[in-house]
Structure formats: structure tokens, C-alpha cells
Scaffold this active site. Structure first.
Site, short mmCIF file in Angstrom:
data_model
loop_
_atom_site.label_atom_id
_atom_site.label_comp_id
_atom_site.label_asym_id
_atom_site.label_seq_id
_atom_site.Cartn_x
_atom_site.Cartn_y
_atom_site.Cartn_z
N GLY A 46 52.67 48.04 53.61
CA GLY A 46 52.04 46.90 52.96
C GLY A 46 52.32 45.63 53.74
O GLY A 46 53.26 45.58 54.55
N GLN A 51 53.37 36.74 55.30
CA GLN A 51 54.16 37.38 56.36
C GLN A 51 53.57 37.19 57.74
O GLN A 51 54.25 37.40 58.75
CB GLN A 51 54.31 38.89 56.08
CG GLN A 51 55.19 39.19 54.87
CD GLN A 51 55.34 40.68 54.71
OE1 GLN A 51 54.49 41.34 54.13
NE2 GLN A 51 56.44 41.22 55.21
N CYS A 94 61.42 45.89 54.30
CA CYS A 94 60.42 44.83 54.41
C CYS A 94 60.29 44.45 55.88
O CYS A 94 61.29 44.30 56.56
CB CYS A 94 60.85 43.62 53.60
SG CYS A 94 59.72 42.22 53.72
N LEU A 95 59.05 44.31 56.35
CA LEU A 95 58.84 43.97 57.76
C LEU A 95 59.40 42.59 58.10
O LEU A 95 59.66 42.30 59.26
CB LEU A 95 57.34 44.02 58.11
CG LEU A 95 56.69 45.42 58.03
CD1 LEU A 95 55.20 45.33 58.24
CD2 LEU A 95 57.32 46.37 59.04
N HIS A 136 55.94 44.79 45.52
CA HIS A 136 56.66 44.18 46.64
C HIS A 136 55.80 43.10 47.31
O HIS A 136 56.26 41.99 47.58
CB HIS A 136 57.05 45.28 47.64
CG HIS A 136 57.73 44.78 48.89
ND1 HIS A 136 59.01 45.11 49.22
CD2 HIS A 136 57.28 43.98 49.89
CE1 HIS A 136 59.34 44.53 50.37
NE2 HIS A 136 58.30 43.83 50.79
N GLU A 137 54.53 43.44 47.56
CA GLU A 137 53.64 42.49 48.26
C GLU A 137 53.31 41.29 47.38
O GLU A 137 53.21 40.17 47.87
CB GLU A 137 52.37 43.19 48.74
CG GLU A 137 52.58 44.35 49.71
CD GLU A 137 53.56 44.04 50.84
OE1 GLU A 137 53.64 42.89 51.30
OE2 GLU A 137 54.28 44.97 51.27
N HIS A 140 55.87 38.66 47.60
CA HIS A 140 55.74 37.80 48.78
C HIS A 140 54.86 36.58 48.48
O HIS A 140 55.09 35.50 49.01
CB HIS A 140 55.11 38.57 49.96
CG HIS A 140 56.11 39.37 50.75
ND1 HIS A 140 57.18 38.80 51.40
CD2 HIS A 140 56.18 40.69 51.03
CE1 HIS A 140 57.87 39.74 52.03
NE2 HIS A 140 57.29 40.91 51.82
NI NI Z 1 57.93 42.74 52.50
#
Ligand code: NI
Length: 167
Positions: A46, A51, A94-95, A136-137, A140
């Protein structure tokens, strides 16, 4: 399409509340295409627009290649959780927090409303990894990272590794 640079903690944009998307136009679709290429390239399930440095309410998720080996990109513009139930804890990464995995408690089932990549209304009921990734997204978009979901004791325990990211 192009691969975008993924912002990592403690980038300012990750702490901001993202703004609602006013129109799903060509520019937004170009952003969606670039975000999806970036997500697949980074091996993520995701990605949220903040991000990649864009403070807009747009998320993409694809858990199908992890779960079934396929590809099924889900795009949600202005996502809203309208209902959620249950509790389940699982490990997340998480990226924007490279090399981190943390146990996070989330709702087991979520109902989400928003718009799809064509600007049409979209409703999703999700469980499992898919439901977790959506939550999760959406976090953000509200400036919430995994580390914000930890207790202060848990935060202390990982503070050394966090400093390493910041360096
Ligand atoms: Ni993330």
C-alpha cells in the site's frame, strides 16, 4: 510513468493532515500511475500520497500478489471509514519506516467509502491483510505513523533504531 521518491520518517509531510481531493482529473490519474509503479517497485502492499510528498487524501493498496500471487490495484480517493468492528493484532511495516516491523492492533473488519480512480463512488468491505492495509494507509492521511500507535514504553524500546533512520 515514473518511480517517485518515498519520504521517510521524520519528513514533515508525513505528520500533516492531508487535504481532500477536489477533482479526479488527469493530473491525479498520473499521480496514481506513478504511485502504483513506486509501490510495486518498493514491494509494498500500500502507499498513501503523503508518502510521495503529496498531501492529498489518496491511497492505493494491492495485497493480492502477497495473498494470491495476482495483481489487483485498489485506488481510494478521499477514503472514509464508515464502520469498523473487531480487533486483531499483527505485524506491520511501512515504506516510510524502513526496516521496522511492529505489532499493531487494528479493527478486524472495516467498511470504507470513497471514490475510485475514475471519480465514481466506491464502497469496500475488507478484512485480513487487505483491511489492515487500508487502515494503515488511511492513518497516513491523518499524519499517523506506526510509531504513533505505540505506547511510550514501546517507543523507548525502539528509540535507538529510530535515531538510525533519522541520521
Ligand atoms: Ni506506511
Amino acid at each position: 510513468m515514473s518511480i517517485l521518491k518515498i519520504k521517510t520518517y521524520p519528513a514533515r509531510v508525513l505528520k500533516e493532515t492531508a487535504k481532500a481531493v477536489k477533482s479526479v482529473d488527469g493530473r491525479l490519474q498520473e499521480l496514481i500511475a506513478n504511485m502504483s509503479e513506486t509501490m510495486y517497485y518498493a514491494n509494498g502492499v500500500g502507499l498513501a500520497a503523503p508518502q510521495v510528498g503529496v498531501s492529498k487524501r489518496l491511497i492505493i493498496v494491492d495485497t493480492s500478489y502477497r495473498e494470491e500471487g495476482g495483481s489487483n490495484l485498489i485506488v481510494v480517493v478521499n477514503p472514509e471509514i464508515v464502520y469498523q468492528e473487531g480487533d486483531v493484532t499483527a505485524i506491520e511495516g511501512c515504506l516510510s519506516l524502513p526496516r521496522f516491523t511492529i505489532n499493531i492492533n487494528r479493527s478486524a473488519r472495516v467498511y470504507i467509502k470513497g471514490l475510485n480512480a475514475d471519480g465514481n463512488p466506491l464502497e469496500i468491505e475488507a478484512t485480513g491483510l487487505f483491511g489492515r492495509a487500508l487502515q494503515h494507509e488511511i492513518d497516513h492521511l491523518n499524519g499517523v505513523l506506526l510509531i504513533d500507535r505505540l505506547t511510550s514504553l514501546e517507543k523507548q524500546n525502539i528509540s535507538y533504531s529510530l535515531q538510525k533512520i533519522q541520521r
